[in-house]
Structure formats: C-alpha cells, structure tokens
Design an enzyme around this catalytic site. Structure first.
Site, PDB file in Angstrom:
ATOM      1  N   PHE A 153      -4.897   6.683  -4.292  1.00 59.19           N
ATOM      2  CA  PHE A 153      -4.394   5.895  -5.421  1.00 59.19           C
ATOM      3  C   PHE A 153      -3.099   6.493  -5.979  1.00 59.19           C
ATOM      4  CE2 PHE A 153      -9.044   4.525  -6.431  1.00 59.19           C
ATOM      5  CZ  PHE A 153      -8.996   3.589  -5.420  1.00 59.19           C
ATOM      6  N   TYR A 182     -14.304   0.562   5.787  1.00 60.24           N
ATOM      7  CA  TYR A 182     -13.168  -0.274   5.395  1.00 60.24           C
ATOM      8  C   TYR A 182     -13.206  -1.540   6.259  1.00 60.24           C
ATOM      9  CZ  TYR A 182     -11.080   3.796   3.004  1.00 60.24           C
ATOM     10  OH  TYR A 182     -10.830   4.857   2.183  1.00 60.24           O
ATOM     11  N   GLY A 212      -2.486   4.085  -8.826  1.00 62.37           N
ATOM     12  CA  GLY A 212      -2.716   4.744 -10.110  1.00 62.37           C
ATOM     13  C   GLY A 212      -3.921   4.150 -10.809  1.00 62.37           C
ATOM     14  N   PRO A 233       1.394  -5.052 -11.374  1.00 58.16           N
ATOM     15  CA  PRO A 233       2.742  -5.607 -11.511  1.00 58.16           C
ATOM     16  C   PRO A 233       3.530  -4.916 -12.626  1.00 58.16           C
ATOM     17  CG  PRO A 233       1.052  -7.254 -12.082  1.00 58.16           C
ATOM     18  CD  PRO A 233       0.330  -6.028 -11.615  1.00 58.16           C
TER      19      PRO A 233
HETATM   20  N1  LIG Z   1     -11.583   9.059  -0.417  1.00 59.21           N
HETATM   21  C1  LIG Z   1     -11.720   7.978  -1.143  1.00 59.21           C
HETATM   22  O1  LIG Z   1     -12.699   7.790  -1.856  1.00 59.21           O
HETATM   23  C2  LIG Z   1     -10.651   6.942  -1.107  1.00 59.21           C
HETATM   24  C3  LIG Z   1     -10.651   5.918  -2.079  1.00 59.21           C
HETATM   25  C4  LIG Z   1      -9.641   4.990  -2.022  1.00 59.21           C
HETATM   26  C5  LIG Z   1      -8.664   5.058  -1.045  1.00 59.21           C
HETATM   27  N2  LIG Z   1      -8.694   6.053  -0.112  1.00 59.21           N
HETATM   28  C6  LIG Z   1      -7.655   6.172   0.923  1.00 59.21           C
HETATM   29  O2  LIG Z   1      -6.433   6.357   0.265  1.00 59.21           O
HETATM   30  C7  LIG Z   1      -5.498   5.383   0.724  1.00 59.21           C
HETATM   31  C8  LIG Z   1      -4.571   5.043  -0.427  1.00 59.21           C
HETATM   32  O3  LIG Z   1      -5.295   4.348  -1.411  1.00 59.21           O
HETATM   33  P1  LIG Z   1      -5.012   2.806  -1.713  1.00 59.21           P
HETATM   34  O4  LIG Z   1      -4.538   2.126  -0.491  1.00 59.21           O
HETATM   35  O5  LIG Z   1      -6.218   2.277  -2.382  1.00 59.21           O
HETATM   36  O6  LIG Z   1      -3.952   2.901  -2.873  1.00 59.21           O
HETATM   37  P2  LIG Z   1      -2.400   3.233  -2.960  1.00 59.21           P
HETATM   38  O7  LIG Z   1      -1.817   3.697  -1.696  1.00 59.21           O
HETATM   39  O8  LIG Z   1      -2.245   4.060  -4.158  1.00 59.21           O
HETATM   40  O9  LIG Z   1      -1.834   1.797  -3.336  1.00 59.21           O
HETATM   41  C9  LIG Z   1      -2.035   0.702  -2.524  1.00 59.21           C
HETATM   42  C10 LIG Z   1      -1.570  -0.515  -3.301  1.00 59.21           C
HETATM   43  O10 LIG Z   1      -0.160  -0.422  -3.500  1.00 59.21           O
HETATM   44  C11 LIG Z   1       0.499  -1.515  -2.845  1.00 59.21           C
HETATM   45  N3  LIG Z   1       1.688  -0.936  -2.221  1.00 59.21           N
HETATM   46  C12 LIG Z   1       1.752  -0.047  -1.205  1.00 59.21           C
HETATM   47  N4  LIG Z   1       3.037   0.259  -0.938  1.00 59.21           N
HETATM   48  C13 LIG Z   1       3.801  -0.441  -1.819  1.00 59.21           C
HETATM   49  C14 LIG Z   1       5.194  -0.540  -2.024  1.00 59.21           C
HETATM   50  N5  LIG Z   1       6.082   0.152  -1.300  1.00 59.21           N
HETATM   51  N6  LIG Z   1       5.641  -1.361  -3.014  1.00 59.21           N
HETATM   52  C15 LIG Z   1       4.765  -2.071  -3.768  1.00 59.21           C
HETATM   53  N7  LIG Z   1       3.416  -2.015  -3.614  1.00 59.21           N
HETATM   54  C16 LIG Z   1       2.939  -1.204  -2.637  1.00 59.21           C
HETATM   55  C17 LIG Z   1      -0.500  -2.071  -1.868  1.00 59.21           C
HETATM   56  O11 LIG Z   1      -0.309  -3.451  -1.668  1.00 59.21           O
HETATM   57  P3  LIG Z   1       0.247  -4.049  -0.263  1.00 59.21           P
HETATM   58  O12 LIG Z   1      -0.869  -3.975   0.729  1.00 59.21           O
HETATM   59  O13 LIG Z   1       0.630  -5.433  -0.653  1.00 59.21           O
HETATM   60  O14 LIG Z   1       1.432  -3.201   0.137  1.00 59.21           O
HETATM   61  C18 LIG Z   1      -1.823  -1.807  -2.595  1.00 59.21           C
HETATM   62  O15 LIG Z   1      -2.035  -2.792  -3.605  1.00 59.21           O
HETATM   63  C19 LIG Z   1      -6.384   4.211   1.174  1.00 59.21           C
HETATM   64  O16 LIG Z   1      -5.677   3.323   2.015  1.00 59.21           O
HETATM   65  C20 LIG Z   1      -7.512   4.945   1.818  1.00 59.21           C
HETATM   66  O17 LIG Z   1      -7.167   5.325   3.139  1.00 59.21           O
HETATM   67  C21 LIG Z   1      -9.670   6.998  -0.151  1.00 59.21           C
END
Ligand SMILES: NC(=O)c1ccc[n+]([C@@H]2O[C@H](COP(=O)([O-])OP(=O)(O)OC[C@H]3O[C@@H](n4cnc5c(N)ncnc54)[C@H](OP(=O)(O)O)[C@@H]3O)[C@@H](O)[C@H]2O)c1
Length: 279
Positions: A197, A49, A201, A210
C-alpha cells in the site's frame, strides 16, 4: 534485484478481493511484460489473488514463462479462500505444504524463490515457520519471509530459520507508517523490508484515492512527477533495505512506476512530505 518491483494483486480485476469485474487478460499480460521489460525482477504474488475469471499466478505464468533467470517470484501462504472466493480460516501449519504446492502448480515451477508466511494475528509464529523450514529443507522453498508481523514474531522466526524479507503495510500518510520499529529492525538485521500500500496509502484494498495530500502534489510539481511516483520515491528513500512493489493492472502506470525509481527526493522534499497528515 532491483528495488522497484511489482505487486500482482491488482492484475485480476478492479475488486480483486471480492470477485468483482475480472480484468482484461491481454491488458494484464501486457502490464506484466511491461514491468519485466523495464527491469522489474521481483514480482509479489499469491494464489489467493484471484477474481472470478483471473488468477494472478496463472497470468504471471502465461505472460512470463519461461521465466527470466534473474526473476524472483515471491508468494504468500497462510490466508486461504475457497473456490468461490470466500475467505477461510488461516492455514494450520500442516496445511502450508498444500498452499505451497498450489503456488507451484499455478506458476509452473518446481520450487519457489521466496515464500512469505502472511500472519493475521499476534500469536506466536513458531509452528508455522517450522513447517516452512521443513518445506525449505525438502527443496520446495528457497527463502522464507514474513508478512504482517511484529518485531517479536520476526525474532521468533529467526530462532528457526533465516528470514530474508518482511512485507508489512507502510505507506506515506498511513497510520501504519507512524511505527518504524519493524522496518528499522529489518535494516539492522540485514532483512529486506517490503511495504505494501505504498501508493494506495489510506485507500488500502480500495486502491489509490483520487484526492491526494497537498504536500504530495507540491513535491510532485517540483519534479514534474505524479503523486504516485512521489509516494514510491518516498518509500525507496526510507532505507537501502526497503523495496517497492507497486500494484497495477495498467501498463501506463507500470511504466510510470518504473520511472519513479530514478526520482531523487531532496531534504526539502522529505521535510515537505513529513507534513502529510497521518489518518
Ligand atoms: N502482504 C499483504 O498482506 C499484502 C496486502 C496487500 C497487498 N500486498 C502486495 O503489495 C502490492 C502493492 O499493494 P497494492 O497493489 O494493494 O497497492 P499499491 O501498490 O499501494 O497501490 C495500487 C493502487 O494504485 C494504483 N496505481 C498504481 N500505480 C499507479 C500510478 N502510477 N498512478 C496512479 N495510480 C496507480 C492502482 O490502480 P491501477 O491498477 O489502475 O494502476 C491501485 O489502485 C500488491 O499488489 C500485493 O502484491 C500484500
């Protein structure tokens, strides 16, 4: 640990996977400190990352070391990027030690609490898990997890070493959430299930979209909550063994996400959310 954790992938910039605009360092540090101040004690990270000027592991080290004693840092090995950010072929078993050591250096640690093997194929995981088990016996790793896996791959790994956690894609309204077999298997075997996700999603790597499903808005209005909070609450309602690791570089979002842990969805809410279209 608290079921509402934090994912570090969004800390490094708006396009963490394509070396896009790097994030503001102080804002990222503030996001991390806000999470921990609000009780988050499970942070998911990886050495892959990074954007051109920011590394999630370096930011975690800078923001939080010396680490609170109850903080669990979970990292992932398997995928690899070169220093210009281009993806390389997944690590061979013999390369996992180097990846573990890279995480140790960046985080400033002597051992890692939890290391996931991030799997990118349906091939047997036996040799890779054996390599992680050796690193565990050598004291570099406390616990082993798996990510991106099938039930068969979890079963193969369990023959070699205890698996404490599985991290797979699973979010309200996503294709991945149609299949509960891995999540249910984990519940039945005392393994934590950590979906990624959960908020993004269908947006996946692109992040939260959005536009939002009407049914999510409906439940959000009932609780005076945001759609993202409803998505997190839905995730936590999937089972006691299910954790959340919302990713955000925005301290305000981090606050909102921490508050989502207290959101109690009713049967009616869950029925409404079951109508969110899967695509
Ligand atoms: N094992 C794997 O292959 C894998 C793959 C992907 C991710 N991951 C892990 O899973 C974690 C979660 O995945 P992710 O970060 O991709 O997706 P997520 O948590 O589902 O969503 C993150 C997205 O949502 C926004 N967001 C977060 N909180 C919000 C809120 N309260 N209101 C509105 N928007 C919000 C973020 O933007 P802002 O930054 O603007 O808040 C970002 O665009 C990652 O950080 C990573 O550690 C693992």
């Amino acid at each position: 640990m608290n079921r509402l954790g934090y994912g570090a992938m969004r800390l490094t910039g708006s396009a963490a996977f394509s070396l896009g605009q790097p994030s503001d360092r102080q804002r990222s540090i503030q996001a991390l400190r806000t999470a921990v101040n609000l009780g988050v004690n499970h942070i998911d990270t990886a050495s892959f990352y990074f954007s051109s000027l920011r590394s999630a592991n370096e930011l975690i080290n800078r923001a939080l070391a010396p680490y609170p004693p109850d903080l669990l840092l979970a990292t992932k090995v398997g995928p690899a990027r070169d220093s210009a950010g281009q993806w390389l072929p997944p690590a061979a078993p013999a390369q996992l030690r180097g990846q573990v050591e890279e995480n140790l250096r960046q985080l400033g640690l002597d051992h890692l609490d939890l290391v996931y093997l991030r799997v990118q194929s349906r091939d047997p995981v036996i040799e890779h898990v054996q390599a992680l088990n050796e690193l565990s016996q050598a004291g570099l790793i406390r616990h082993v997890g798996l990510s991106g896996v099938t039930v068969e791959q979890v079963e193969q790994a369990l023959e070699i070493t205890p698996i404490v956690s599985v991290q797979n894609r699973f979010g309200l309204g996503s294709e991945a959430a149609k299949d509960r077999t891995v999540m249910d298997f984990c519940g039945a075997h005392g393994i934590a299930f950590v979906p990624f996700f959960a908020i993004a999603g269908k947006g996946a790597d692109r992040g939260a979209r959005p536009e939002e499903a009407e049914h999510v808005h409906e439940v959000a209005q009932r609780h005076d909550a945001s759609p993202a909070q409803v998505r997190l609450a839905w995730t936590l309602h999937q089972g006691q063994h299910v954790l959340a690791i919302p990713g955000s570089g925005n301290p305000e979002h981090v606050r909102a996400n921490a508050a989502a842990a207290a959101l109690r969805l009713t049967e009616q809410d869950l029925k409404t959310l079951n109508n969110v279209n899967v695509a």
